[in-house]
Design an enzyme around this catalytic site. Structure first.
Site, PDB file in Angstrom:
ATOM      1  CD  GLU A  14      15.593   3.240 -29.857  1.00 24.87           C
ATOM      2  OE1 GLU A  14      14.809   2.536 -30.287  1.00 24.87           O
ATOM      3  OE2 GLU A  14      17.039   3.681 -30.688  1.00 24.87           O
TER       4      GLU A  14
ATOM      5  CD  GLU B  11      19.129   1.942 -31.790  1.00 17.64           C
ATOM      6  OE1 GLU B  11      19.871   1.705 -33.355  1.00 17.64           O
ATOM      7  OE2 GLU B  11      17.418   1.372 -32.378  1.00 17.64           O
TER       8      GLU B  11
ATOM      9  CD  GLN C  10      11.092   0.810 -30.609  1.00 17.38           C
ATOM     10  OE1 GLN C  10      11.374   1.404 -31.657  1.00 17.38           O
ATOM     11  NE2 GLN C  10      10.686   1.767 -29.029  1.00 17.38           N
TER      12      GLN C  10
ATOM     13  CG  ASP D  39      14.354  -7.673 -36.015  1.00 16.59           C
ATOM     14  OD1 ASP D  39      14.508  -8.784 -36.764  1.00 16.59           O
ATOM     15  OD2 ASP D  39      13.969  -7.519 -34.873  1.00 16.59           O
TER      16      ASP D  39
ATOM     17  CG  HIS E  52       9.524  -5.149 -36.828  1.00 19.20           C
ATOM     18  ND1 HIS E  52      10.072  -4.658 -38.068  1.00 19.20           N
ATOM     19  CD2 HIS E  52       9.488  -3.826 -35.812  1.00 19.20           C
ATOM     20  CE1 HIS E  52       9.995  -3.223 -38.733  1.00 19.20           C
ATOM     21  NE2 HIS E  52       9.485  -3.003 -36.178  1.00 19.20           N
TER      22      HIS E  52
END
Lengths: 369, 331
Positions: free
Chosen positions: B36, B67, B89, B92, B136
């Site tokens: 992404e 994903e 990205q 998580d 994150h």
């Protein structure tokens, strides 16, 4: 015969009684191809019957019958070329046999013998054959779809003339991987044929409880892809629609969704009891009136291409072929226990070497004791 | 961008990773990147910056936001002969593709009895210390380490990052490549010109010492160094072992350091229970107990979800490492 997406009607070539439903000359195939189709239908059923017997004899732990869905599988696999790739689900054996899978290997797979190209690693129905571009199916319903689309993306990126076909059931269309895969396939214009064998049941849950759309084919609209609804018990119609989509994909015109409307005769698998959920009389009606094998034989007879003698000859030949394949599978040894460590990685890791030694020692001690 | 990369000698980890991708894509036209925002945006951390200009969008593929699609499609590509390097990205966010990774990618070689292999890399930033909150900041290596068929690699510095990524791309097996985002730009290292490999499955003694071994990886390596500096005041020489590859892991390196020091502290960001440090501790207890002179200590994140405002209370610090060192030494 013109093949168009989203007509709202089920595409059909022959009626339930075997009479042609459309002008068949436009299909561009003749008696030799018809015989080939019929042979595969009968052969798939014979192999399937034999496979199921292995479970009933207690020689296999699991089996998912494909009976009833032969036309969907045979008709969709015949338009493929050797360079094309195939992702199946656990009920794709007809397609895999047409693609070239050895019957002996298939039986060895059910029995968990060394001749199984996947070496007894998975439950029956999860076979793969690299040389034939048949990828082993997944039990987690639907995740073969994103994989197949990735293979098709690679086929486009590498500028090949190949296509990929991916089989899944009606239940799989509720999974995230279906929606993700449809979207990826369309976004990248991948040469992928997404082939749904809609047998109307996901184990026990009926289609109307699975989705609120009237058909599965219409879901393609939302992804900017063509969707075709075909009579999945009409081998000629399945062949014609799949060939149309394969040709388009090969030309670079992108993916398509095909819904083959069909019916399975057996339970979901040997671990299922389908009498708990099927309405009384439904199975009998499909067997009696819509059977894909009988229907195509009726067609051949209506065209004066087939008779009782030919039928008897074909059944005898297939019976011998199935028996020979079973004999070969049975002769194959069970996989050697220490092979359990092979192919986790390309090479054994230090830990796996260590565990392998431990198991070897345990086995040696057991043999002595 | 690309020209600039080639000329420089001092690299951050982000630049080192970018240089590895650039050179591997130059070397082998089958190497493709997908993920992404990795195209014109260059990835949210800019690891893939400039790649699309050089290699085009067939090889630097911006994907829809899914994903499961990234991992599933990468596997399908790998089976058909490409070498996909998928970017997730933040690690998580991998969970929508977790099934595709642990059920399919990890086991394709095994369940096909070696007929098909999934030679591919899943790169993803992991770890806390960036005010990223729970979504994150996590360190989920234990899930992937516990999945036979996957290799798990975590670099701790720019030099290793480049060499390990190149080795991962060339490896025949699938690699989960976890990038410690906290130290993405923390330090620069001198890198040789051109591609080089750092072998998978080999740990490194990142600082030599003789009294106690701190066994760790990724963004905790600098924390271990800080603890080592603090312990000098007490006359304690700390050996820091950087695992680099968590699976398959370097048992020889662990045996050597344990034999040398007799004291072990394992250090990780992830929660303690069920964590990777437990595996190392268990290995030491099983195989090297004769060398052990004090308790095998675990310093880890708390057994809580990762908190946003209380990040500092969560993250292992050098002081916590020092306390664990003292506890095992003073046993």
């Amino acid at each position: 015969m013109e093949i168009k997406p989203f007509t709202g009607k089920t595409i059909k070539c022959i009626e339930y009684d075997g009479k042609p439903a459309v002008d068949l000359t436009s299909l561009g195939i003749g008696p030799e191809r018809y015989f080939e189709m019929y042979r595969w239908l009968v052969f798939t059923r014979a192999v399937d019957d034999r496979g199921y017997i292995l479970v009933r004899q207690g020689r296999a732990g699991f089996y998912a019958q494909t009976a009833g869905q032969e036309a969907s599988q045979v008709g969709s696999a015949l338009p493929l070329q050797p360079q094309d790739w195939m992702y199946g689900d656990h009920r794709s054996q007809g397609s895999q046999l047409v693609k070239g899978l050895s019957t002996a290997e298939w039986f060895a797979h059910i029995l968990g013998k060394s001749l199984d190209p996947t070496a007894g690693r998975s439950m029956p129905g999860h076979i793969g054959r690299n040389s034939l571009h048949i990828v082993p199916p997944s039990s987690t319903v639907g995740n073969q779809i994103t994989e197949a689309v990735g293979t098709a993306m690679a086929q486009r990126i590498k500028k090949t003339d190949e296509v990929t076909i991916c089989y899944f059931g009606d239940g799989a269309t509720s999974e995230g991987d279906f929606h993700v895969g449809m979207n990826f396939a369309a976004v990248y214009g991948s040469p992928c044929i997404l082939f749904c064998q809609n047998n109307q049941y996901a184990i026990s849950v009926r289609l109307e409880e699975q989705t609120h759309t009237k058909t599965i084919a219409e879901k393609a609209h939302a992804y900017g892809m063509d969707g075709y609804l075909v009579d999945g018990n009409d081998v000629l119609a399945v062949y014609a629609v799949t060939k149309h989509c394969v040709d388009r994909a090969r030309r670079g015109d992108g993916p398509a969704l095909i819904e083959a409307y069909t019916y399975r005769y057996g339970p979901h698998s040997s671990a299922d009891d389908d009498t708990r959920y099927r309405p009384k009389g439904e199975l009998e009606m499909w067997r009696r009136e819509r059977d894909p094998v009988t229907r195509f034989r009726n067609f051949l007879e209506s065209q004066k291409l087939w008779d009782a003698d030919k039928e008897a000859e074909l059944l005898a030949e297939i019976k011998a072929q199935v028996a020979a394949a079973m004999e070969e599978a049975e002769k194959s040894p069970v996989p050697e226990p220490l092979s359990v460590f092979d192919h986790v990685y390309e090479k054994l890791t230090p830990h796996l070497e260590w565990e392998r030694k431990e198991l070897a020692a345990e086995m040696a001690a057991g043999a002595q004791g | 961008m690309a020209v600039e990369v080639k000329k420089q000698t001092q690299f951050t980890m982000v630049q080192a990773l970018r240089s590895a991708l650039f050179e591997e894509m130059e070397r082998d036209e089958n190497v493709v990147c997908l993920g992404e925002d990795i195209g014109p945006r260059g990835g949210v951390f800019l690891v893939t910056e400039g790649l699309i200009d050089r290699f085009g969008k067939d090889r630097v593929i911006d994907t829809p936001l899914a994903e499961a699609g990234i991992i599933g499609a990468a596997l399908g590509m790998a089976l058909r002969g490409l070498k996909p390097v998928a970017e997730i990205q933040f690690i998580d966010f991998l969970y929508p593709g977790f099934d595709n990774l642990v059920s399919e990618v990890a086991k394709m070689r095994y369940r096909s009895a070696g007929q098909f292999g999934a030679s591919m890399v899943v790169r993803s930033p992991y770890g806390g210390g960036v005010r990223g909150g729970g979504y994150h900041s996590q360190s989920p290596e234990a899930y992937y380490v516990a999945t036979p068929g996957l290799k798990v690699v975590v670099p701790s510095n720019p030099y290793d990052a480049k060499g390990l990524l190149i080795s991962s791309i060339r490896d025949p097996d699938p690699v989960v490549f976890m990038e410690p985002k906290k130290i993405y730009r923390a330090v620069k290292s001198e890198l040789p010109e051109g591609p080089y490999e750092v072998p998978l499955g080999k740990a490194a003694v990142s600082r030599a010492g003789k009294h106690v071994s701190v066994i760790t990886f990724g963004a905790m390596v600098p924390v271990a160094w800080e603890a080592a500096d603090k312990m000098k005041a007490d006359g304690v020489e700390v050996e820091v072992v950087d695992m680099r590859t968590l699976q398959p892991y370097d048992t020889d390196a662990i045996m050597q350091t344990v034999a040398k020091t007799g004291h072990v502290v394992v250090l990780q960001e992830a929660p303690r229970i069920g964590g990777y440090g437990g595996e190392i501790a268990a290995f030491v207890a099983e195989q090297a107990i004769e060398y052990i002179e004090g308790p095998i200590m675990r310093v880890a994140g708390h057994d809580t979800p990762f908190p946003y405002a209380l990040e500092k209370a969560y993250m292992p610090t050098s002081d916590r490492v020092c306390r664990a060192i003292k506890k095992t030494l003073n046993f």
